[in-house]
Design a protein around this motif. Sequence first.
Motif, mmCIF file in Angstrom:
data_model
loop_
_atom_site.group_PDB
_atom_site.id
_atom_site.type_symbol
_atom_site.label_atom_id
_atom_site.label_comp_id
_atom_site.label_asym_id
_atom_site.label_seq_id
_atom_site.Cartn_x
_atom_site.Cartn_y
_atom_site.Cartn_z
ATOM 1 N N ARG A 2 0.837 -1.208 0.000
ATOM 2 C CA ARG A 2 0.000 0.000 0.000
ATOM 3 C C ARG A 2 0.871 1.256 0.000
ATOM 4 N NH1 ARG A 2 -4.437 1.371 -2.063
ATOM 5 N NH2 ARG A 2 -5.800 2.607 -0.782
ATOM 6 N N GLN A 19 1.869 1.770 -3.539
ATOM 7 C CA GLN A 19 0.751 2.227 -4.357
ATOM 8 C C GLN A 19 0.451 3.701 -4.125
ATOM 9 O OE1 GLN A 19 -2.201 -0.565 -3.032
ATOM 10 N NE2 GLN A 19 -1.726 -2.037 -4.660
ATOM 11 N N TYR A 32 6.923 -3.994 -8.712
ATOM 12 C CA TYR A 32 6.776 -2.540 -8.815
ATOM 13 C C TYR A 32 8.027 -1.889 -9.421
ATOM 14 C CZ TYR A 32 2.322 -2.405 -6.391
ATOM 15 O OH TYR A 32 0.991 -2.555 -6.057
#
Length: 135
Positions: free
Chosen positions: A4, A7, A39
């Motif tokens: 998170r 993100q 990522y």
Amino acid sequence: MIERTLQLKKYDLFEQLISLKDKFENKINLYLGHLLHRYEFIEVALDFYQSVEDFKDLDAQGFANIIEGLAIRNQITEAIQYGLLGIHFGHNDFRLYKYVLELMKLNGMTSERNNILEKAKNIYPDSKWLMQQGN
């Protein structure tokens, strides 16, 4: 939670969380390596993979990602070694063979490459790519 932070681009919190990596178990570091690689934080992912103390805890994805990271760093010999280690531990993931074969070709490792090529052909007898690699 770590995903998170990526993100949301909360890199300061992300840095705080991953600074605890020495306290994580091998499988947590492996998971975080996968996450970071996904990522495209390749360098940081490589650090997590390489902090896994027992190579037997690495899965085929981990070995493949390590090879990619080392190849980006132009650490070809180390990348080949990780690929061979992954194969040695029984990870018959086609990517491992492909990466090792391509890197051995770049490194001029003809006889070693031929041995790996034959092993790969036994595992993947229908692979057109392997058939095109010659002997």
